[in-house]
Design an enzyme around this catalytic site. Structure first.
Site, PDB file in Angstrom:
ATOM      1  N   TYR A 193     -26.628 -25.467-109.597  1.00 38.56           N
ATOM      2  CA  TYR A 193     -26.317 -24.809-108.333  1.00 38.56           C
ATOM      3  C   TYR A 193     -25.741 -25.709-107.231  1.00 38.56           C
ATOM      4  O   TYR A 193     -24.789 -25.334-106.568  1.00 38.56           O
ATOM      5  CB  TYR A 193     -27.594 -24.120-107.810  1.00 38.56           C
ATOM      6  CG  TYR A 193     -27.476 -23.556-106.430  1.00 38.56           C
ATOM      7  CD1 TYR A 193     -26.629 -22.480-106.168  1.00 38.56           C
ATOM      8  CD2 TYR A 193     -28.190 -24.101-105.361  1.00 38.56           C
ATOM      9  CE1 TYR A 193     -26.509 -21.965-104.884  1.00 38.56           C
ATOM     10  CE2 TYR A 193     -28.068 -23.590-104.074  1.00 38.56           C
ATOM     11  CZ  TYR A 193     -27.232 -22.514-103.848  1.00 38.56           C
ATOM     12  OH  TYR A 193     -27.105 -22.019-102.587  1.00 38.56           O
ATOM     13  N   ASN A 215     -29.441 -39.746 -99.209  1.00 44.65           N
ATOM     14  CA  ASN A 215     -29.718 -38.436 -99.806  1.00 44.65           C
ATOM     15  C   ASN A 215     -30.912 -38.611-100.729  1.00 44.65           C
ATOM     16  O   ASN A 215     -30.859 -39.415-101.663  1.00 44.65           O
ATOM     17  CB  ASN A 215     -28.496 -37.956-100.606  1.00 44.65           C
ATOM     18  CG  ASN A 215     -28.777 -36.679-101.395  1.00 44.65           C
ATOM     19  OD1 ASN A 215     -29.608 -35.865-100.997  1.00 44.65           O
ATOM     20  ND2 ASN A 215     -28.084 -36.495-102.482  1.00 44.65           N
ATOM     21  N   GLY A 216     -31.985 -37.865-100.464  1.00 44.61           N
ATOM     22  CA  GLY A 216     -33.167 -37.960-101.319  1.00 44.61           C
ATOM     23  C   GLY A 216     -34.434 -37.988-100.501  1.00 44.61           C
ATOM     24  O   GLY A 216     -34.419 -37.787 -99.281  1.00 44.61           O
ATOM     25  N   GLY A 240     -25.058 -29.921 -96.818  1.00 41.65           N
ATOM     26  CA  GLY A 240     -25.856 -30.004 -95.598  1.00 41.65           C
ATOM     27  C   GLY A 240     -25.035 -29.559 -94.409  1.00 41.65           C
ATOM     28  O   GLY A 240     -23.917 -30.046 -94.222  1.00 41.65           O
ATOM     29  N   CYS A 267     -28.769 -33.377 -98.586  1.00 40.73           N
ATOM     30  CA  CYS A 267     -27.752 -34.189 -97.936  1.00 40.73           C
ATOM     31  C   CYS A 267     -26.593 -34.537 -98.858  1.00 40.73           C
ATOM     32  O   CYS A 267     -26.707 -34.465-100.071  1.00 40.73           O
ATOM     33  CB  CYS A 267     -28.325 -35.531 -97.491  1.00 40.73           C
ATOM     34  SG  CYS A 267     -29.681 -35.410 -96.374  1.00 40.73           S
TER      35      CYS A 267
END
Ligand code: SF4
Length: 470
Positions: free
Chosen positions: A264, A124-125, A50, A20
């Site tokens: 990345y 996010n996570g 996302g 996310c």
């Protein structure tokens, strides 16, 4: 495969996937109305984090409203819709699901109405103790609307709101364990919180009288804001019309930011915890060239994330950099393959070799990682079919041998090529003339040398205990 099915292109499947991206905006000036529009542009810049669903929660100072749906930012929000989302504060989210199914109800932000009003969250996570906390809350009568572990945070805050909002937020953040970069919105405040290990990124920006929060600093550039600093691991910041304050800081943290963000996930034009992503990738390429030299005619990178390391490898080795692979920019994450035969050629649709640059040449090919190994094999085949004499693969990260439990979608361990093959075996399987990786020490060297990163998927040693039963 069914002729009309949509499938994810293998080149995308063969990567770790970020779950996310989050964004927040609050304008402290009078008469501010364009927080939703700013959030829309912010989400555009974070779209790489996302692509399944997205949403914006926004406040005009009196109530919090939403717009969210499945699809890309450009598909979900129209000019007309944004014109009606008048707001001084907003939060936004782009999602690729790992926890919770890919369906509209799990799109974020999500919200609860509680004693003091409405609170919306974008996360996010992954919370490693979400199941346990959820069960405790359910035993206390809470009814959950979604499968998402982010709803656990909302209900924890709502439950203890009677002790005051700031206290409720602090207590909720102390109760959850795992990785989180969170933005929250109430009628009159924007809150940002980062887990005590700083596993997932969150940074703070400013534009005139407005404050911004974002997973990556590239989103600040997209709205003309400036990057101020990263939210510290374990810190909670609260922004209101009165300004910004840090309402909680954990004194002793062992920072373990996800190393894969630098390798990345993050965009090369972002800066994270003081490190320029592009420069880190370039340094990784230079180290690869010094540690793993090879006689070759051309260095080339796998678009997009392999390119900065290829530039670094070229500079350090003196071997010229050339474009060897061309990526189709106009292909989505999925596309329609009408027949099995075409499916086999899908790699050519997504990526093609530039014959003029590779024919008859000894190539050093740089990629950021090997996950299943399928993409590496196909790209090497592409280059050899285009006439490359030799292909020497250099990977700007260590061997990925373990899954991630902190918000990244990873295959089963048995599907990770490096978990059960030696480098020599991998070389044979993908058809490379030679294959080398960065070591974990060299990766850390490329990130400035300080040992403050999670490298769990390379080493199997994680910053905190992993969930039982996974
Ligand atoms: S295990 Fe790997 S992907 Fe997961 S947070 Fe750590 S470095 Fe990032």
């Amino acid at each position: 495969m069914n002729g009309n099915s949509r499938f994810v292109c293998e080149a995308d499947e063969d990567k770790f996937r970020e779950e996310c991206g989050v964004f927040g905006f609050l304008d402290t000036s009078e008469q501010s109305t364009d927080a939703s529009l700013m959030t829309y542009y912010g989400l555009f810049a974070l779209q790489h984090r996302g692509q399944e669903s997205c949403g914006i929660a926004f406040s005009n100072g009196e109530q919090v409203e939403f717009k969210k749906d499945m699809g890309l930012v450009s598909e979900v929000f129209s000019r007309n819709a944004l014109d009606q989302m008048v707001s001084f504060a907003a939060i936004g989210h782009v999602r690729y699901s790992t926890k919770g199914d890919s369906k509209r109800i799990n799109a974020q932000p999500i919200s609860v109405n509680y004693k003091l009003g409405t609170i919306a969250v974008a996360h996010n996570g992954t919370l490693v103790n979400a199941e346990v906390v959820r069960e405790l809350l359910e035993d206390g009568g809470v009814v959950f609307q979604t499968d998402s572990d982010s709803e656990v945070i909302l209900n924890l805050i709502a439950r203890s709101a009677k002790r005051g909002f700031q206290t409720a937020v602090k207590e909720a953040m102390q109760a959850v364990k795992g990785s989180y970069a969170i933005v929250m919105l109430t009628e009159n405040s924007l809150i940002g919180a980062r887990d005590p290990y700083g596993i997932r990124p969150l940074c703070l920006g400013k534009k005139g009288d407005a404050y911004l929060l974002s997973s990556e600093s590239c989103a600040f550039d997209s709205v003309g804001a400036e990057y101020i600093r990263d939210v510290k691991p374990g810190e909670i910041v609260m922004i209101t019309k009165e300004g910004i304050q840090s309402i909680h800081e954990v004194e002793q943290t062992i920072t373990s930011t996800c190393a894969f963000e630098y390798i990345y996930f993050a965009r090369p034009d972002s800066k994270m915890d003081g490190i320029d992503i592009y420069k880190a990738r370039e340094r990784a390429g230079e180290i690869l060239a010094n540690k793993h030299p090879v006689e070759a005619d051309v260095v080339t990178g796998v678009p997009d994330s392999g390119i900065p390391s290829a530039v670094g490898y070229s500079r350090a080795s003196g071997i010229p950099y050339e474009i060897g692979l061309v990526k189709n920019k106009y292909i989505g994450r999925t596309f329609i393959a009408p027949t099995q035969e075409l499916r086999e050629h899908s790699v050519h649709v997504k990526m093609n070799a530039l014959k003029a640059n590779v024919q008859g040449k000894r190539i050093v090919l740089i990629d950021d990682s090997i996950v299943r190994g399928t993409t590496s094999k196909r790209l090497i085949t592409l280059l050899k079919e285009a006439g490359a004499k030799e292909v020497h693969l250099r990977i700007s990260s260590p061997q990925v041998q373990y899954p991630c439990y902190f918000g990244i979608d990873t295959p089963y361990r048995s599907d990770l090529m490096a978990s059960h093959n030696s480098i020599e075996q991998m070389k044979q399987l993908i058809g490379a003339d030679s294959l080398e990786f960065l070591s974990t020490d060299e990766l850390i060297e490329s990130l400035g040398g300080a040992n403050r990163f999670c490298i769990g998927c390379f080493s199997g040693v994680y910053p905190l205990s992993t969930p039982v039963g996974i």
